[in-house]
Design an enzyme around this catalytic site. Structure first.
Site, short mmCIF file in Angstrom:
data_model
loop_
_atom_site.label_atom_id
_atom_site.label_comp_id
_atom_site.label_asym_id
_atom_site.label_seq_id
_atom_site.Cartn_x
_atom_site.Cartn_y
_atom_site.Cartn_z
N HIS A 61 5.36 20.08 -44.40
CA HIS A 61 5.01 19.43 -43.98
C HIS A 61 5.20 19.73 -42.14
O HIS A 61 4.54 18.92 -41.15
CB HIS A 61 4.90 18.43 -43.95
CG HIS A 61 4.50 17.92 -45.62
ND1 HIS A 61 4.60 18.51 -46.54
CD2 HIS A 61 3.53 16.96 -45.57
CE1 HIS A 61 4.02 17.76 -47.58
NE2 HIS A 61 2.99 16.79 -46.93
N GLU B 83 -9.27 19.28 -49.09
CA GLU B 83 -9.81 19.49 -47.20
C GLU B 83 -10.68 20.75 -47.81
O GLU B 83 -11.39 21.34 -46.71
CB GLU B 83 -8.48 20.41 -46.91
CG GLU B 83 -7.41 19.28 -47.01
CD GLU B 83 -6.52 19.12 -47.64
OE1 GLU B 83 -6.99 19.05 -49.39
OE2 GLU B 83 -5.39 18.15 -47.61
#
Lengths: 336, 454
Positions: free
Chosen positions: B255, B186
């Site tokens: 998450h 990322e």
């Protein structure tokens, strides 16, 4: 040794014409004098914050960027960026005026020493976060390839930044996608106050791309002609679509990490040794004299460069600060 | 004994699916590991696998049946003893192939001086029903056709067709040059996207979820948001960072977080959080065209919901304008993203009690449409902010501060926040339910600020 190292060792020094050598000398001297003056202005309180000088490392930016095509190749670096800008032909006045935080500065006084850009000159900063310029540079290279404009990106970072994770994330994608990029590690021996051997398990930084199959080359960064010869090898390889190259430029900074660094982590003798025996500007000067250049001619050059730097400093001191309403401009491009 | 084979839940958010194909017929003997059927979820086509041995008894749901609810008995298995519970196979049934790219004839679009005006559906224009997922994909596809500088990169966006199927079909139309699978990296690819924007392209960087963008937040903030300012307006960074944000279902604390307040606190960013398909499409198109860096926060739980969308050539929604989802005179509920649906549900319940709530969807969180909030407050004099996220230093806090500073004289009651509980999101179903905002809690909070009607 891999093919690129062999190519470099076949011709370790660039066969510069007198004219080229003179130009390298002038550019290095301009950086040296500019940085000395910036140091003075810092001492006088005219420059604030962080100010990282390039003194000692001049041959790196000058030698490498002389091999680039300014019309299409992009350059990006970290916060020690004044030298790279001068080597890419950016007006010293607007750089110095940025250092003093004036409206006429290249970033209109809003960026400062670490945050300067010139899209016109394909210089993309000037980034204050250690290592960020490596990923951003890979993005610039991505754009070159996407547009098929034939350009490449030269992304500079230090031995300190070479330990950041995103450097390797970028190496991976640059190699995977064969991006046109030359990664340049300017190894000046110290990440701020931490010597390379205290921070790095692999101190031969040119080997750091091996895991990604990126060829690396160690280069003497104190000799502008050696730098240029290595740059030619790298540019040719990258321009041909082979993907990235990693150059390790072994160099040295004479001053502290920034103006506020007393540099107690190294001895006076070590610095003096580099200055006396390995100075890139002295080196080029000796070579020019050997080629028949007179001392008077060299003095004239020095005088002319001092005058250029003085004019830049005067401009930077005397031009106005940004108007207060500028505080609110350019936060966003558009109005919503 | 006959065992019931039930429609399995093949993803955390799946509620129903299509029974695409039976691979066995009645009377077939099956053993553990045999593929019984292919089931299409809203994200992928999955294989439905037998766990125990036996013989297929009755097939109760014919192949091709759509909208089969999770838990519906689809077949029976006879024979062996023991409890047989079929389990889904781990991978998709049909790996997405990458067909030869069709070259899209897009050209570079010259920068526009002014933001594009809102396109209004022509009277009598057809409405069609699309999911939020399709609307997002259509927005990207339309902008990629329009401007050759636009490309999309991220994990699984190309060959896999998107972890949440948002980029489905893009690789086929635009090819691997413009639809780019990245490694799981990322920080690196956010930097490459940002650098490509600095170099004159129009990247759409997809994060599989915004939770993973934490690894990349340095580039979003330090590289993308600050560049234009630091360069004195010289170097722009027109990149869109998009992906699902906020709580999904049963995926636990790492998450399940709403990052809207984080990004909305940063000058130099545009932050958008759409609710329905029309906004998802119109705002994403505006985001891609914007000269500024945009953080575009989607919501996984909304991806599969269908909404009406005007069929237009160029459906554009302006950035920075809130909208009134429901008019009301007694109280204003300010919300955004998935909160909009909950607020509308709460408003319906409240209306039955005689409380008419006005529901404002902020749509853009930065720049915030303060005028819309204050205008509604001046009308209703009461306000509740509903946010699927933590209460501390939230968008809700910001709205409360705005009302104190600029709407004080219009207030007949304190502005209240109704947010998630101030804890990391737990996994256990019951605890998760307690932690998250819902319509009932919004209605209850509204009742606190509204006087009982006689």
């Amino acid at each position: 040794m891999d093919a690129l190292q062999i190519a470099h060792s076949a011709q370790p020094r660039y066969a510069a014409s007198d004219e080229e050598l003179l130009k390298f000398y002038e550019q290095m001297l301009l950086i040296r004098r500019f940085e000395e003056r910036a140091g003075q202005l810092y001492g006088l309180g005219l420059i604030g914050g962080f100010c990282h000088l390039y003194i000692g490392q001049e041959a790196v930016a000058v030698g490498l960027q002389s091999a680039l095509d300014g019309a299409r190749d992009s350059v990006i670096t970290g916060y020690r960026d004044h030298g790279h800008m001068l080597a890419y032909g950016i007006d010293p006045k607007v750089i110095m005026a940025e250092l003093t935080g004036r409206a006429a500065g290249i970033s209109q006084g809003k960026g400062g020493s670490m945050h300067m850009f010139s899209i016109e000159h394909k210089f993309y900063g000037g980034h204050g976060i250690v290592g960020a310029q490596v990923s951003l540079g890979a993005g610039l290279a991505f754009a070159h390839r996407y547009r098929e404009d034939g350009g490449l990106c030269m992304a500079y970072f230090g031995d300190g930044a070479a330990n950041q994770g995103q450097v390797y994330e970028s190496f991976n994608m640059a190699a995977l996608w064969k991006l046109p990029i030359i990664f340049v590690i300017e190894n000046n021996g110290y990440a701020m106050g931490t010597a390379v051997k205290r921070s790095s398990a692999e101190t031969h930084f040119y080997r750091r791309g091996a895991a990604f199959r990126i060829p690396g080359m160690p280069v003497n960064g104190m000799d502008v002609l050696e730098v240029r010869a290595a740059a030619n090898v790298a540019v040719e390889y990258v321009r041909a679509g082979n993907g990235p190259v990693l150059l390790e430029l072994n160099t040295y900074r004479y001053r502290g990490h920034s103006m506020s660094d007393p540099a107690k982590y190294r001895s006076r003798e070590e610095v003096q040794e580099m200055r006396d025996k390995h100075d890139p500007i002295d080196h080029a000067r000796d070579e020019l004299m050997k080629r028949g250049m007179s001392e008077d001619a060299l003095k004239d050059i020095d005088k002319r460069i001092r005058a250029t730097v003085s004019a830049a400093a005067d401009f930077a001191e005397n031009s106005p600060e940004p108007a207060p309403p500028e505080l609110y401009t350019d936060v966003l491009v558009e109005s919503y | 004994m006959a065992l019931e084979l039930k429609m399995p839940a093949l993803s955390p958010t799946m509620e129903e699916g299509t029974l695409a194909r039976w691979l066995v017929k009645e009377g077939d003997a099956v053993k553990s590991g045999d593929i019984l059927a292919e089931i299409e979820t809203d994200k992928a086509t999955m294989e439905f696998e037998a766990v125990d041995e036996g013989t297929i008894g009755k097939i109760l749901i014919a192949e091709g049946s759509e909208g089969v609810k999770v838990g519906t008995v689809i077949a029976t298995l006879t024979g062996d003893e023991g409890v047989s519970v079929p389990a889904p196979a781990s991978g998709p049934a049909k790996p997405a192939s990458a067909p030869a790219p069709r070259k899209a004839p897009a050209t570079e679009v010259k920068p526009e001086a002014k933001p594009a005006p809102a396109s209004k559906p022509a009277p009598g224009s057809n409405m069609k029903t699309v999911t939020v997922r399709e609307a997002l994909r259509d927005a990207m596809a339309e902008e990629m056709r329009r401007d050759s500088r636009v490309f999309v990169m991220g994990e699984e966006v190309a060959e896999y067709q998107g972890a949440y199927k948002v980029t489905q079909g893009l690789l086929e139309e635009f090819g691997p040059k413009r639809v780019i699978d990245t490694p799981i990296t990322e920080y690196g690819f956010a930097g490459i996207g940002t650098g490509a924007a600095m170099g004159g392209l129009r990247p759409i960087v997809e994060f599989m979820t915004f939770n993973f963008a934490m690894q990349a937040i340095d580039h979003i903030i330090n590289s993308a948001a600050k560049t234009n300012y630091m360069s004195g307006g010289q170097m722009r960074c027109p990149v869109v960072f998009r992906g699902p944000n906020g709580a999904a279902t049963r995926v636990g604390a790492q998450h399940s977080q709403n990052y809207a307040p984080w990004y909305a606190s940063v000058p130099g960013l545009v932050v958008i959080a759409p609710y329905d398909a029309s906004d998802a499409k119109g705002l994403l198109k505006s985001a891609i065209r914007s000269e500024d860096p945009v953080v575009f926060l989607e919501n996984e739980l909304v991806y599969g919901r269908s909404f009406e969308l005007p069929e237009m050539d160029d459906h554009i929604i302006p950035i920075g304008k809130a909208r009134i989802m429901r008019e009301g005179s007694d109280v204003t509920i300010v919300t955004y993203s998935i909160g909009v649906g909950m607020a509308l549900e709460a408003a319906k319940v409240l209306a039955e009690e005689g409380i008419e709530a006005e529901v404002i969807d902020l749509r853009t969180l930065r720049p915030l449409d303060r005028a819309a909030v204050l205008t509604s407050l001046a009308k209703t004099n009461r306000m509740v902010v509903a946010e699927e996220g933590w209460p501390t230093c939230s968008i809700a806090s910001e709205i409360v501060a705005l009302c104190m500073e600029q709407g004080f004289d219009d207030l007949d009651a304190p502005v209240l926040r109704v947010c998630n509980e101030d804890v990391p999101l737990p996994y256990a179903a019951n605890l998760e339910k307690i932690a998250l905002i819902d319509a009932a809690r919004i209605a209850e909070t509204v009742r606190k600020v509204c006087p009982r009607k006689a």
